[in-house]
Structure formats: structure tokens, C-alpha cells
Design a protein around this motif. Structure first.
Motif, PDB file in Angstrom:
ATOM      1  N   GLN A  78       6.085 -10.624  -3.809  1.00  0.00           N
ATOM      2  CA  GLN A  78       5.281  -9.417  -4.030  1.00  0.00           C
ATOM      3  C   GLN A  78       5.984  -8.271  -3.325  1.00  0.00           C
ATOM      4  O   GLN A  78       6.440  -8.422  -2.179  1.00  0.00           O
ATOM      5  N   ALA A  79       6.057  -7.130  -4.000  1.00  0.00           N
ATOM      6  CA  ALA A  79       6.708  -5.955  -3.414  1.00  0.00           C
ATOM      7  C   ALA A  79       5.931  -4.706  -3.811  1.00  0.00           C
ATOM      8  O   ALA A  79       5.768  -4.429  -5.006  1.00  0.00           O
ATOM      9  N   LEU A  80       5.458  -3.982  -2.800  1.00  0.00           N
ATOM     10  CA  LEU A  80       4.849  -2.669  -3.034  1.00  0.00           C
ATOM     11  C   LEU A  80       5.978  -1.651  -2.955  1.00  0.00           C
ATOM     12  O   LEU A  80       6.555  -1.433  -1.883  1.00  0.00           O
ATOM     13  N   VAL A  81       6.326  -1.049  -4.076  1.00  0.00           N
ATOM     14  CA  VAL A  81       7.442  -0.111  -4.147  1.00  0.00           C
ATOM     15  C   VAL A  81       6.874   1.309  -4.119  1.00  0.00           C
ATOM     16  O   VAL A  81       6.111   1.705  -5.005  1.00  0.00           O
ATOM     17  N   GLY A 135      12.985   1.873   3.969  1.00  0.00           N
ATOM     18  CA  GLY A 135      13.322   0.482   4.231  1.00  0.00           C
ATOM     19  C   GLY A 135      12.530  -0.527   3.437  1.00  0.00           C
ATOM     20  O   GLY A 135      11.725  -0.193   2.571  1.00  0.00           O
ATOM     21  N   VAL A 136      12.798  -1.776   3.753  1.00  0.00           N
ATOM     22  CA  VAL A 136      12.063  -2.931   3.232  1.00  0.00           C
ATOM     23  C   VAL A 136      11.432  -3.613   4.437  1.00  0.00           C
ATOM     24  O   VAL A 136      12.142  -4.036   5.348  1.00  0.00           O
ATOM     25  N   ILE A 244       6.939  -4.180   1.623  1.00  0.00           N
ATOM     26  CA  ILE A 244       6.905  -2.825   1.080  1.00  0.00           C
ATOM     27  C   ILE A 244       8.335  -2.327   1.022  1.00  0.00           C
ATOM     28  O   ILE A 244       9.122  -2.532   1.949  1.00  0.00           O
ATOM     29  N   VAL A 245       8.687  -1.727  -0.106  1.00  0.00           N
ATOM     30  CA  VAL A 245      10.003  -1.111  -0.307  1.00  0.00           C
ATOM     31  C   VAL A 245       9.735   0.374  -0.463  1.00  0.00           C
ATOM     32  O   VAL A 245       9.070   0.785  -1.414  1.00  0.00           O
ATOM     33  N   MET A 246      10.238   1.206   0.452  1.00  0.00           N
ATOM     34  CA  MET A 246       9.823   2.610   0.401  1.00  0.00           C
ATOM     35  C   MET A 246      10.941   3.565   0.780  1.00  0.00           C
ATOM     36  O   MET A 246      11.797   3.247   1.612  1.00  0.00           O
TER      37      MET A 246
END
Length: 254
Positions: A78-81, A135-136, A244-246
Motif C-alpha cells: 500500500q502506498a499513499l502517493v 521521501g518514502v 507514504i510517498v510524498m
């Protein structure tokens, strides 16, 4: 659903908590910074029941480029981008993606409008710089002033999630911490978001969260509407090792 109370000790919370940051947990930086960046948090060998298997040739969530993809732990499915238009913008878009059994990333929730820090984004965050770290990072601990809305993440329901005062546009901050998800940036993973221990020192900040939007830019956090926060909390699964990838869209696409 698991409920965890906050650790003992002083925990008076203000809106400034979201301004203090430093680097613990999964992290990605721009290529020029990677030689000096702290190493990633060791990943579990087995993500547990419900986690999608890892494909032989990993793909990336939409909008995530090959350099950033290498910093998403193999166990994460799972990744919140969260992406902004430039380094200096404080509005962004957020989408939750899930990796299926074939290795493909599919949209699971969103897109949602979001805010980030007043001055935008940075690869080298310091407390008070009013920028959100690029970052991640792992996201595995939640909490809020309101009761658990149905998340499987450890959730600390506590009246100390308060946000007094006004924001940068004069908007009231009340309710901003009704729901929060801690971003593992200079914090101890596996603890309440209220934990104020900063492994790399207070000067690098801490207390970077995803929280309820108050209608304006943040000091360092990412904010979503209350409805989006409820959707996000219900969708996140500990077994999927969410991250999270932001950052600015162009840098996340590298």
C-alpha cells in the motif's frame, strides 16, 4: 480493533508539533543526497496474511519513477502517493494505491486534494523551515481526538490530540487532529503519534502527520479532508506495510 494508549510523560500538543521533523523510518531523498542519507528501516521478511506477493520485476505506483521505486520496501503493498506541482507549492493531490497479486498497483482510494507545508517541500528538513520532507516513509500508527473510525492500525484515542490557535490564513485549527496518521520521520515506529522522542534530535523536528485539513497550508504535515481521513484510515492495513510517498511530482517521477 487494536487500541493503544499513549506512552507516559508530557504530551501537551500544539499545532507546532507538526513543524518539528527528522529522519527515522523508510526514507527517500533526491539522488544527489542519497550518499549521506540514513539507511532504510529493516523490512520484515514476512508481511503477514493479506499482504500481496512480490513480483519478480517490481512495478511502481502511477507517478512514481524508478529511483523513487527502489526506496519503497519490498514488503509494502500500500502506498499513499502525495504530489505537489513544484517544490514551493503548498497544495497537493493524494491517492492511495495497492499492489495486487500480479504486482500491478491499482488505485484503492482518492484522489483527494491535500495541503502540505507553507513553503513547500525539501530534501533537507529542519525544525521550523515550514517545508514538508520529500521521501518514502512508513505509516503504521494512528490516533486522534475522535474515536477510532474503523481502522485496523493501532489507534490512540486521546483528548490530548488538540490543535489550538489559527493557521497561516487565519483559519481555526480546531479539529485538525481529530484523526491523524503518524509519518515515520524522526519518530519511534510502533508508538503513539503523541510520542515526542526524537531519535535524531529536536533540531531535525518531529511530529509529521497526515491529519485533518483546516483549510490552509501546514507547518510540515500533509492534510486531507475529514471524510478523506476516515476513508484512508479504514483502507490502511498493517499487513500491507503501508508507506507514504510524498514530494513534488517531478521528483517523485524520477
Amino acid at each position: 480493533m487494536p487500541v493503544r494508549k499513549a506512552r507516559p510523560g508530557p504530551r501537551v500538543l500544539t499545532a507546532a508539533l507538526c513543524a518539528t521533523l527528522a529522519v527515522v523510518g523508510y526514507m527517500t531523498v533526491s539522488p544527489e543526497d542519497s550518499a549521506t542519507a540514513p539507511g532504510p528501516r529493516p523490512a520484515a521478511k514476512n508481511a503477514g496474511p493479506g499482504a500481496a506477493p512480490r513480483p519478480a520485476t517490481p512495478e511502481a505506483p502511477p507517478g512514481v519513477g524508478p529511483v523513487t521505486r527502489t526506496r519503497i520496501p519490498d514488503v509494502a503493498s500500500q502506498a499513499l502517493v502525495v504530489t505537489g506541482k513544484t517544490r514551493d507549492t503548498n497544495v497537493a493531490d493524494a491517492v492511495l494505491y495497492e499492489r495486487d497479486g500480479t504486482g500491478k498497483w491499482q488505485r484503492a482510494a482518492g484522489p483527494w486534494p491535500a495541503h502540505n507545508a507553507l513553503r513547500g517541500w525539501t530534501n533537507d528538513h529542519w525544525a521550523g523551515d515550514l517545508r514538508t520532507p520529500i521521501g518514502v516513509f512508513r505509516i503504521g500508527d494512528a490516533g486522534g481526538r475522535l474515536p477510532n473510525p474503523g481502522t485496523l492500525l493501532p489507534y490512540d484515542h486521546d483528548k490530548e490530540f488538540v490543535s489550538p490557535g489559527t493557521g497561516f490564513l487565519g483559519e481555526p485549527l480546531e479539529g485538525s487532529f481529530d484523526y491523524v496518521v503518524a509519518i515515520d520521520y524522526n519518530r519511534i515506529p510502533g508508538t503513539t503519534p503523541l510520542n515526542k522522542k526524537r531519535p535524531l534530535g529536536a533540531e531535525r523536528g518531529g511530529g509529521v502527520w497526515v491529519h485533518v485539513d483546516h483549510g490552509g497550508p501546514t507547518q510540515a504535515c500533509v492534510s486531507l479532508s475529514a471524510d478523506a481521513m476516515r476513508q484512508l484510515l479504514r483502507a490502511l492495513k498493517p499487513a500491507r506495510e503501508p508507506v507514504i510517498v510524498m514530494g513534488p511530482a517531478a521528483e517523485i517521477a524520477q
